[in-house]
Design a protein around this motif. Structure first.
Motif, PDB file in Angstrom:
ATOM      1  N   ALA A  19       1.233  -1.452  -0.115  1.00 59.55           N
ATOM      2  CA  ALA A  19      -0.401  -0.159  -0.080  1.00 59.55           C
ATOM      3  C   ALA A  19       0.811   1.698  -0.422  1.00 59.55           C
ATOM      4  O   ALA A  19       0.514   2.263  -0.643  1.00 59.55           O
ATOM      5  CB  ALA A  19      -0.747   0.036   1.662  1.00 59.55           C
ATOM      6  N   CYS A  20       2.005   0.847   0.326  1.00 62.95           N
ATOM      7  CA  CYS A  20       2.907   2.377   0.895  1.00 62.95           C
ATOM      8  C   CYS A  20       3.429   2.812  -0.661  1.00 62.95           C
ATOM      9  O   CYS A  20       4.019   4.084  -0.691  1.00 62.95           O
ATOM     10  CB  CYS A  20       3.657   2.087   1.570  1.00 62.95           C
ATOM     11  N   TYR A  21       3.115   2.325  -1.381  1.00 66.74           N
ATOM     12  CA  TYR A  21       3.937   2.292  -2.771  1.00 66.74           C
ATOM     13  C   TYR A  21       3.217   3.930  -3.437  1.00 66.74           C
ATOM     14  O   TYR A  21       4.002   4.788  -3.904  1.00 66.74           O
ATOM     15  CB  TYR A  21       3.716   1.237  -4.571  1.00 66.74           C
ATOM     16  N   ASN A  22       1.927   4.292  -3.110  1.00 64.22           N
ATOM     17  CA  ASN A  22       1.234   5.007  -3.942  1.00 64.22           C
ATOM     18  C   ASN A  22       1.296   6.442  -2.525  1.00 64.22           C
ATOM     19  O   ASN A  22       0.957   7.634  -2.769  1.00 64.22           O
ATOM     20  CB  ASN A  22      -0.170   4.672  -3.827  1.00 64.22           C
ATOM     21  N   VAL A  23       1.695   6.237  -1.731  1.00 60.05           N
ATOM     22  CA  VAL A  23       2.524   7.484  -0.958  1.00 60.05           C
ATOM     23  C   VAL A  23       4.220   7.731  -1.064  1.00 60.05           C
ATOM     24  O   VAL A  23       4.264   8.811  -0.104  1.00 60.05           O
ATOM     25  CB  VAL A  23       1.885   7.456   0.881  1.00 60.05           C
ATOM     26  N   CYS A  24       4.857   7.220  -1.141  1.00 57.13           N
ATOM     27  CA  CYS A  24       5.953   6.924  -0.680  1.00 57.13           C
ATOM     28  C   CYS A  24       6.447   8.186  -2.182  1.00 57.13           C
ATOM     29  O   CYS A  24       6.268   7.990  -2.880  1.00 57.13           O
ATOM     30  CB  CYS A  24       6.700   5.600  -1.176  1.00 57.13           C
ATOM     31  N   PRO A  25       7.392   8.827  -1.670  1.00 59.08           N
ATOM     32  CA  PRO A  25       7.847  10.034  -2.585  1.00 59.08           C
ATOM     33  C   PRO A  25       8.628   9.429  -3.299  1.00 59.08           C
ATOM     34  O   PRO A  25       8.897   9.960  -4.685  1.00 59.08           O
ATOM     35  CB  PRO A  25       8.122  11.282  -1.717  1.00 59.08           C
ATOM     36  N   SER A  26       9.321   8.868  -3.201  1.00 57.72           N
ATOM     37  CA  SER A  26      10.794   7.874  -3.678  1.00 57.72           C
ATOM     38  C   SER A  26      10.004   6.864  -5.096  1.00 57.72           C
ATOM     39  O   SER A  26      10.353   7.561  -6.339  1.00 57.72           O
ATOM     40  CB  SER A  26      12.072   7.457  -3.501  1.00 57.72           C
ATOM     41  N   CYS A  27       8.700   6.489  -4.860  1.00 59.67           N
ATOM     42  CA  CYS A  27       8.143   5.826  -6.048  1.00 59.67           C
ATOM     43  C   CYS A  27       7.561   6.382  -6.702  1.00 59.67           C
ATOM     44  O   CYS A  27       7.902   6.026  -8.175  1.00 59.67           O
ATOM     45  CB  CYS A  27       7.181   4.638  -4.934  1.00 59.67           C
ATOM     46  N   LEU A  28       6.624   7.749  -6.136  1.00 59.07           N
ATOM     47  CA  LEU A  28       6.274   8.638  -6.802  1.00 59.07           C
ATOM     48  C   LEU A  28       7.075   9.404  -8.139  1.00 59.07           C
ATOM     49  O   LEU A  28       6.700   9.418  -8.922  1.00 59.07           O
ATOM     50  CB  LEU A  28       5.339   9.340  -6.277  1.00 59.07           C
ATOM     51  N   TYR A  29       8.263   9.638  -7.362  1.00 57.17           N
ATOM     52  CA  TYR A  29       9.339  10.494  -8.567  1.00 57.17           C
ATOM     53  C   TYR A  29      10.201  10.371  -8.199  1.00 57.17           C
ATOM     54  O   TYR A  29      10.878  11.008 -10.165  1.00 57.17           O
ATOM     55  CB  TYR A  29       8.348  12.062  -8.164  1.00 57.17           C
ATOM     56  N   CYS A  65       5.687   5.639   4.927  1.00 56.94           N
ATOM     57  CA  CYS A  65       5.345   4.558   5.110  1.00 56.94           C
ATOM     58  C   CYS A  65       4.677   3.613   6.284  1.00 56.94           C
ATOM     59  O   CYS A  65       4.045   2.917   6.332  1.00 56.94           O
ATOM     60  CB  CYS A  65       6.449   3.730   3.960  1.00 56.94           C
ATOM     61  N   LEU A  66       5.717   4.499   6.744  1.00 59.28           N
ATOM     62  CA  LEU A  66       5.539   3.352   7.901  1.00 59.28           C
ATOM     63  C   LEU A  66       4.071   4.136   9.287  1.00 59.28           C
ATOM     64  O   LEU A  66       3.835   3.591   9.853  1.00 59.28           O
ATOM     65  CB  LEU A  66       7.037   4.093   9.227  1.00 59.28           C
ATOM     66  N   GLU A  67       3.596   5.399   8.815  1.00 63.08           N
ATOM     67  CA  GLU A  67       2.509   5.784   9.028  1.00 63.08           C
ATOM     68  C   GLU A  67       1.430   5.108   9.097  1.00 63.08           C
ATOM     69  O   GLU A  67       0.740   4.572   9.783  1.00 63.08           O
ATOM     70  CB  GLU A  67       2.649   6.681   8.975  1.00 63.08           C
ATOM     71  N   LEU A  68       1.583   4.898   7.235  1.00 61.59           N
ATOM     72  CA  LEU A  68       0.546   4.658   7.064  1.00 61.59           C
ATOM     73  C   LEU A  68      -0.064   2.758   7.027  1.00 61.59           C
ATOM     74  O   LEU A  68      -0.937   2.716   6.899  1.00 61.59           O
ATOM     75  CB  LEU A  68       0.490   4.178   5.557  1.00 61.59           C
ATOM     76  N   CYS A  69       1.646   2.231   7.630  1.00 62.41           N
ATOM     77  CA  CYS A  69       1.450   0.702   7.620  1.00 62.41           C
ATOM     78  C   CYS A  69       0.785   0.482   8.924  1.00 62.41           C
ATOM     79  O   CYS A  69       0.778   0.912   9.263  1.00 62.41           O
ATOM     80  CB  CYS A  69       2.613  -0.002   7.642  1.00 62.41           C
TER      81      CYS A  69
END
Lengths: 155, 315
Positions: A19-29, A65-69
């Motif tokens: 799930a954190c793939y969609n909030v991770c800034p490095s994954c996004l950009y 990711c930690l906070e969302l997990c």
């Protein structure tokens, strides 16, 4: 060795979730950055190739990711572990080594800019804890050396 | 209010003494019970130190906290990285008594003891919780009505939550509230909570760091905000210095970057010189001009209103 640092049960759930793939800034950009691939390799036993990859240094440790997990685990534990294993083998960006060297010599990562401070009318900075830090560092290193010796004797 | 020590960290005194100035001026004018301590070292920084030696990272942080513990002070930092690292270390030692004892056995040899009694907070939530709206509004002479701000929280102001517990980690509100108390509008934008990306500049990945800076600057440029406001030296480095570098290469965004205390200081009547605003790489002149213009217009309005009232007009 990697098992010491990571909980494989949690990591397995991580691999299924992502799930954190969609909030991770490095994954996004950042093109090509995907901790899911790293986690997959950790679980399947082929993580060594990542130790040389620039991607493991692209985790910004922003803790999104930690906070969302739902396990409070996230990608970052896997990426931090990879960096730890890489530095143990001496594989790291030169800048990291420079920062480390300065830290263990001075206890800081930069010295106050005295000229600029004076121009701004700032007071003398308070004395740093350099001397005490260096003594503490020596004590810490001695303890570690003893532990290592103890561990070897046990074996 | 309990007396507190300010933890400046390494980056502010070394690279941005004008930020230190801005924070000092505001704390002083507010009359807050603040002090400084001898003997602090680097917090220590996470990405450079924790990745190499976790044990030393914890020990160094515990030593810094022990300094305020011993003096019965709380600790407030204008640096998000410092406070997040220190709080994380404190949290780790609180749940691991064996580790805490081990750390204290080493600290004892240099005459210190970590208890973790000191409260640790970042400057922004501290102003929200401890200084409060009443005192802040009482200290300000002018406000920012009509000005649009893009708040950049900075990840480590409120993350990790288990250590800091000072705001919602995924939907923080306190910085927004502060801007509201100063009369400004906090513009909502898509990348508001996205990390600045400055960490990449610490691991030899400068082009990627710029790429991350662009994400936010482009959005803000299209929204037309008056300034970005933040409270972290790394984020400041990313958006002021790195924006300037891109500007030199012909890529212009025109987003002035203000520290939280710059804004508060201006509202309290401090001059831009006093706050060191001239030292920002991205000029804040346009921002100040607009603010003066709005203030002058409001003053004229007020004067007219008073004149009309005197003449008995029904307003």
């Amino acid at each position: 060795m990697i098992e010491e640092h990571l909980d494989f049960n949690l990591l397995r759930k991580c691999a299924d979730c992502g799930a954190c793939y969609n909030v991770c800034p490095s994954c996004l950009y950042i093109e090509g950055y995907d901790p899911r691939a790293v986690i997959k390799d950790i679980l399947e036993g082929g993580f060594e190739r990542w130790l040389h990859s620039e991607h493991i240094w692209q985790c910004l440790e922003c803790h999104q990711c930690l906070e969302l997990c739902f396990q409070h685990y996230g990608f970052e534990n896997a990426m931090t572990t990879m960096r730890l294993l890489a530095t143990k083998k001496g594989i790291h960006p030169a800048q990291v080594k420079r920062g480390w060297d300065m830290f263990i010599k001075t206890g800081r990562l930069g010295e106050p800019a005295m000229g600029q401070r004076k121009r701004l009318g700032l007071p003398e900075p308070r004395p740093s804890g350099k001397e005490e830090f260096l003594r503490l560092l020596a004590i810490y290193r001695e303890r570690k050396a003893q532990e290592k010796k103890g561990g070897e004797a046990e074996r | 209010m309990k007396e507190f020590a300010v933890f400046w960290g390494c980056t502010i005194p070394a690279r941005f003494p004008f930020i230190e100035k801005s924070v000092r001026v505001v704390l002083e004018r507010m009359g807050l019970p603040w002090t400084e301590c001898d003997g602090f070292t680097c917090c220590p920084e996470k990405s450079l130190i924790n990745n190499i030696d976790h044990g030393l990272w914890v020990l160094t942080g515990a030593r810094n906290i022990a300094i305020v513990d011993e003096q019965g002070l709380d600790l407030v930092s204008p640096c998000t990285g410092c406070i997040s690292n220190l709080a994380t270390i404190k949290g780790e030692l609180h749940v691991d008594h064996r580790k805490k004892e081990e750390v204290n056995s080493m600290l004892k040899e240099v005459g210190r003891r970590f208890t973790g009694s000191a409260g640790l907070n970042h400057l922004v939530p501290f102003f929200h919780d401890k200084v409060g709206a009443f005192r802040i509004k009482g200290a300000t002479k002018r406000d920012f009505r009509g000005m649009r701000f893009a708040i950049h929280y900075g990840c480590h102001m409120m993350r990790p939550y288990h250590a800091l517990k000072n705001d919602d980690p995924l939907e923080p509100k306190k910085f927004d509230a502060l801007i509201g108390w100063l009369g400004g509008e906090s513009v909502n934008y898509m990348t508001k909570l996205t990390c600045c990306g400055q960490g990449l500049d610490r691991v030899d990945q400068h082009p990627t760091a710029l790429q991350m800076a662009r994400v936010k600057l482009r959005e803000l440029n299209s929204l037309g905000v008056d300034a970005m406001v933040l409270c972290c030296p790394s984020c400041f480095l990313q958006f002021d210095n790195n924006q300037f570098l891109m500007e030199k290469d012909g890529e212009s965004f025109g987003i002035p970057v203000l520290y939280f205390t710059d804004l508060l200081g201006l509202a309290m009547g401090c001059s831009p010189e006093e706050l060191g605003l001239g030292q920002h790489r991205i000029s804040v002149d346009g921002f100040l001009e607009k603010w003066e213009r709005l203030n002058a217009a409001r003053d004229t309005e007020k004067r007219l209103e008073e004149e009309l009232k005197e003449e008995g007009a029904f307003i």
